[in-house]
Each structure stands twice: as structure tokens, then as C-alpha cells.
Scaffold this motif. Structure first.
Motif, short mmCIF file in Angstrom:
data_model
loop_
_atom_site.label_atom_id
_atom_site.label_comp_id
_atom_site.label_asym_id
_atom_site.label_seq_id
_atom_site.Cartn_x
_atom_site.Cartn_y
_atom_site.Cartn_z
N LYS A 86 -56.93 -154.71 -11.10
CA LYS A 86 -57.84 -155.56 -11.87
C LYS A 86 -57.12 -156.19 -13.05
CE LYS A 86 -61.98 -152.95 -10.59
NZ LYS A 86 -63.16 -152.23 -11.08
N ARG A 87 -57.46 -157.44 -13.29
CA ARG A 87 -56.76 -158.18 -14.34
C ARG A 87 -57.05 -157.61 -15.73
NH1 ARG A 87 -57.09 -164.78 -15.00
NH2 ARG A 87 -55.53 -164.96 -16.70
N TRP A 88 -58.27 -157.21 -15.99
CA TRP A 88 -58.60 -156.70 -17.32
C TRP A 88 -57.88 -155.39 -17.61
CZ3 TRP A 88 -60.83 -151.98 -18.19
CH2 TRP A 88 -61.44 -151.36 -17.09
N VAL A 89 -57.62 -154.61 -16.57
CA VAL A 89 -56.85 -153.37 -16.78
C VAL A 89 -55.40 -153.69 -17.12
CG1 VAL A 89 -56.08 -151.23 -15.69
CG2 VAL A 89 -58.38 -152.09 -15.24
N ARG A 90 -54.83 -154.69 -16.44
CA ARG A 90 -53.45 -155.08 -16.74
C ARG A 90 -53.32 -155.63 -18.15
NH1 ARG A 90 -54.02 -157.47 -11.56
NH2 ARG A 90 -54.13 -159.55 -12.51
N ALA A 91 -54.37 -156.26 -18.66
CA ALA A 91 -54.31 -156.84 -20.01
C ALA A 91 -54.60 -155.83 -21.10
CB ALA A 91 -55.30 -158.01 -20.11
N THR A 92 -55.12 -154.65 -20.75
CA THR A 92 -55.51 -153.66 -21.76
C THR A 92 -54.36 -153.26 -22.69
OG1 THR A 92 -57.27 -152.81 -20.34
CG2 THR A 92 -56.46 -151.36 -22.09
N TYR A 94 -51.75 -154.90 -23.76
CA TYR A 94 -51.48 -155.99 -24.69
C TYR A 94 -52.59 -156.08 -25.75
CZ TYR A 94 -47.96 -157.53 -21.34
OH TYR A 94 -46.88 -157.61 -20.52
N VAL A 95 -53.82 -155.93 -25.32
CA VAL A 95 -54.95 -156.02 -26.26
C VAL A 95 -54.89 -154.88 -27.27
CG1 VAL A 95 -57.47 -155.96 -26.46
CG2 VAL A 95 -56.39 -157.24 -24.60
#
Length: 479
Positions: A86-92, A94-95
Motif C-alpha cells: 500500500k502506498r500510504w504504508v510506504r510513505a509512513t 517519510y511522514v
């Protein structure tokens, strides 16, 4: 012993070096002494000098390895969770890191100016050097550690040389501790164990140094940061090892599953080859007999023709011999039952009756008389393959849909033998039943269809049922 002969070296003196090499694997072996001395005194001095230099060589080698651990980062790679689907997991990651940087940067500047009385320019420079490299730590944590650690040390010196800051934390202010712990998380998830140990030791040395530099200013914050850094490195490194082990286990399971599928396919092909041996052997035997008896059945054959028939018979017998050798390779200990005569479509009604006795209500078309007419047009290989497909399909009904109704249909259309087995949904609870299946389910069906150049359509049908339809050409196919 001769005075000029060197004594055998004592290997026990190398044990400390060998123990050290468990952590420092590239530590070079050290010389045992100076060989070839002309006098006993020189020889004794050489041995003494060698034993004296050996510990220093070990120390220098250890320091080289220690420096290599701090200057040799792991290969730059992807950030944590970069392989998540999932994209939101990959971005976590960095966030989260960006949120820490956005919080720590202004807090550090404010604390250094208001609480420690540091000038605005110096406070801003230190804050940037202590926080922004955290973003770099996502992919290159060791590089980021060097920048942040040096900035933390420089900040401690600046605070010590600046105005009195009273009872506030020194050498590491709270914001430094928080940023350093986050850095340890990213280090533990990427770098080698040797590097993590080296980082922890350098952190400890820096803390002890500042404690000795000014025990009056130090409030023990270096102990807090050292403990938090050590615990964080251990936990993250353990989690990384666990994740790597699980990934390797999943990879091995995938490989094992592929190997099982390949083994099943090869076993089914070998089974089909053994079954077809009888069919091919029958035709080869007919050729041999016809060629051998041609000179007795046909009058007026010339010697050249008789020789030709003799060569045909000899070649056929040689082929039969080679086939028997091949069959010995294909057979195994579990293939004894396959030496019985192979069944065909003429025995299809017997198979249906046996399935009924197993608790499955089966209807079949056409009737036996029409079936006998159809079989006369079917080649032997197709006859055997069609029987086995129906047998395996009915076995699957018994295994996976007990109590269901099944229908077997067989016909010849456009020079193709079309057969289908359709069943409804299970009416009873599944149980372990003995079946008459001889293959590996759909794998065996597909291989038999491929052998004859036909096609297979298998999948769910109706409300919870299943359907198998095979089309087997009655003419020779070029494959």
C-alpha cells in the motif's frame, strides 16, 4: 635440539588473537618472530621482539577494523517499509521523520537561545545540523550519524564555553536525545552489527569524555542517552533479523511450493508415459509380426523385398527393447499396479457404477451400446487418456463434493472426442475417503489433454458445482 634450530611455535599464544577475530574477521595473522638469525642471542632477541610487538599489532588491527566499521556503511537502499503493497504504508516513514524534523528544528533553536543563552546564528546552524540529516538517515543512516554526532559534540562544546546555563541538561539537551534515539532506530534497521557496536561505543566514549570535562555541568544526560541508544539499537536490530528470517522463510516456502508443483508435473508425465507404453508396445509388436510373416503370407516376394521386411522387423524389435529399458527407468516401487492391462472407454460404465457405490449419484450418456460404437473410432492413446480424465474428475467429486449429483457426457463431434463431467454442490460433510484416482487432479488432466493435442476447460459451475470438459482430437496432431 640443535642450537641453530628454531623451536616449534606455541599455537596457544594465538588464541587471544583468534578470539578477537570473531569480531574483527580481517585481522591479519602476525609474524611469530625473526627466523634465520645467525646466533642464539639474535634468535632469542627476535623471539622476544616478536612477542612484544604482537599485542600492539593486535591493537592496531583492532583500531583499523573499528574505523572501518564507522566508515563503511551498508549499501544505500530503500527506506523502511518501501516494499509494502500500500502506498500510504510506504510513505509512513517519510511522514514520521519529517514530523520529527519539523518539530525538533524550531524547538532546538528556541531552547538554545532562550535557555542556554546561545547566539541566534550559532543556535540555528547547530539545530539544522542536528535535525535535517534525519531525512538522509532514511536511506543512508551512517552518513547521517556522522553529521548529527559531530553537530551534537560541537553543540556540547559550545554550551560548555558559553554563558552559565544553570541546572539545565548538559552535554545533551532533551531535543538532542530525542533526535539521536530516532537516528538509532534508522541505524538499527539498516547497518551491520559491527557498525552498531562501534556507534554505541563512540557514543559512550563521548559521554564519558564530557562527564570528565566538567562534572559540575554534567547532569547525567549522557547516561540517559547511552541507555536509550543501546536499547533502541538492540530492539531494532532484533526486529530486523526477525523480518529477514521471515522473508527467507517465505522465500523458501515459495521455492518449495514451486518444487512440489514441478515434482507433481514430472510424476504425472512419468505415469502417463508408463501407461502409454502398453499402447505403443502393442503397435510395435503388430509391426514386428506382420513384417516377419510377410514372406509367408504374400507370394512372389523378391529377395530385396524380403530383406526390407526383415530390416523392418529387426528395427521394430530393437525399438521394443529400448522402450522396455526406458520403462525400467520410469517405473518406481509404487508403480506395480500399473503393470495390469490399461483400461479404456469400454469400462466407463463400470467406473460410473463404482462411483455410485461411493455415494455419488452419477448419470451417464450415451448408453453402453452407443459407447461401444464410439470407441471403435477412438485411437488407443485417446481412449486411455479419456478414461483417466473421467476417472480423475469423478474422484475429485468424491473427495471434494460428497453426496453431490454428477453427470458424465461423451460424444464425437467434428473428429473430436468431447467429454464432460459436471457435479453440483456438496450435500455432505467432507471426509477422508479412499478413491480410485491415479493422477494428480487437474495437473494430470491437463498433461493428458496436452499429450493428445486437445484442450481442457475446468472451473466452477452453477451454484457451488464444478465442471470439467475435455476435447481430444481423433486425428494425429503435429506437436
Amino acid at each position: 635440539m640443535n642450537d641453530t634450530q628454531q623451536p616449534a611455535p606455541d599455537e596457544t599464544t594465538d588464541q587471544p588473537v583468534r578470539r578477537a577475530r570473531r569480531w574483527l574477521p580481517s585481522l591479519p595473522l602476525l609474524p611469530r618472530g625473526r627466523a634465520g638469525s645467525s646466533t642464539a642471542g639474535d634468535e632469542s632477541g627476535g623471539r622476544l621482539g616478536g612477542s612484544t610487538d604482537r599485542p600492539w599489532e593486535a591493537v592496531r588491527g583492532g583500531m583499523r577494523e573499528f574505523g572501518a566499521a564507522l566508515t563503511t556503511p551498508a549499501a544505500a537502499g530503500r527506506a523502511p517499509l518501501a516494499t509494502a503493497p500500500k502506498r500510504w504504508v510506504r510513505a509512513t516513514p517519510y511522514v514520521v521523520v519529517l514530523a520529527f524534523v519539523a518539530t525538533l528544528l524550531p524547538v532546538t533553536v528556541t531552547v538554545l537561545i532562550q535557555d542556554y543563552g546561545m547566539s541566534g546564528g550559532l543556535a540555528g546552524g547547530l539545530a539544522v545540523a542536528q535535525t535535517l540529516p534525519l531525512m538522509l538517515a532514511l536511506i543512508r543512516p551512517l552518513h547521517a550519524w556522522w553529521v548529527i554526532f559531530l553537530a551534537d559534540v560541537a553543540g556540547a562544546f559550545a554550551l560548555h564555553a558559553g554563558p552559565d546555563f544553570g541546572e539545565r541538561s548538559w552535554p545533551w539537551p532533551p531535543a538532542v536525545v530525542v533526535g539521536y534515539v530516532l537516528l538509532m532506530v534508522l541505524l538499527g534497521l539498516r547497518e551491520s552489527r559491527r557498525t552498531l557496536i562501534a556507534v554505541f561505543l563512540v557514543t559512550a566514549v563521548a559521554g564519558v569524555f564530557f562527564e570528565q570535562l566538567s562534572q559540575e555541568d554534567s547532569d547525567g544526560s549522557w547516561v540517559l542517552m547511552l541507555v536509550l541508544a543501546g536499547v533502541t539499537l538492540v530492539v531494532t536490530y532484533a526486529l530486523r533479523l526477525r523480518g529477514e528470517a521471515q522473508a527467507k522463510l517465505a522465500e523458501q516456502e515459495t521455492i518449495s511450493e514451486a518444487e512440489r508443483a514441478q515434482r507433481t508435473l514430472l510424476e504425472e508425465r512419468a505415469r502417463i508415459a508408463r501407461e502409454l507404453h502398453d499402447v505403443v508396445a502393442h503397435h510395435m509388436s503388430v509391426i514386428t509380426v506382420q513384417a516377419d510373416t510377410a514372406k509367408y503370407r504374400i507370394a512372389g516376394l523378391t529377395p530385396e523385398v524380403e530383406n526390407e521386411f526383415g530390416e523392418i522387423a529387426a528395427a521394430a524389435r530393437e525399438s521394443l527393447t529400448e522402450m522396455r529399458r526406458l520403462l525400467k527407468v520410469l517405473r518406481n516401487e509404487e508403480a506395480q499396479a500399473e503393470r495390469m492391462p490399461q483400461p479404456g472407454l469400454k469400462r466407463l460404465h463400470q467406473l460410473v457404477e463404482a462411483t455410485r457405490r461411493a455415494g455419488v449419484e452419477v448419470t451417464m450418456t450415451p448408453p453402453q451400446a452407443r459407447l461401444d460404437e464410439l470407441v471403435t473410432e477412438v485411437p488407443s492413446a485417446v481412449d486411455l487418456s479419456a478414461y483417466r480424465i473421467v476417472q480423475e474428475a469423478l474422484s475429485n467429486v468424491i473427495r471434494h463434493a460428497p453426496g453431490a449429483e454428477a453427470r458424465v457426457e461423451l460424444d464425437v463431434r467434428d473428429r473430436e472426442l468431447v467429454l464432460s463431467v459436471v457435479n453440483g454442490r456438496a450435500q455432505k460433510t467432507r471426509s477422508a475417503l479412499e478413491t480410485s484416482g491415479t493422477g494428480h487432479g487437474l495437473v494430470g488432466m491437463r498433461e493428458r489433454v496436452r499429450l493428445t493435442g486437445g484442450s481442457l476447460d475446468a472451473g466452477p459451475h452453477g451454484d457451488g458445482g464444478f465442471r470439467v470438459e475435455a476435447r481430444l482430437p481423433l486425428t494425429e496432431q503435429d506437436t
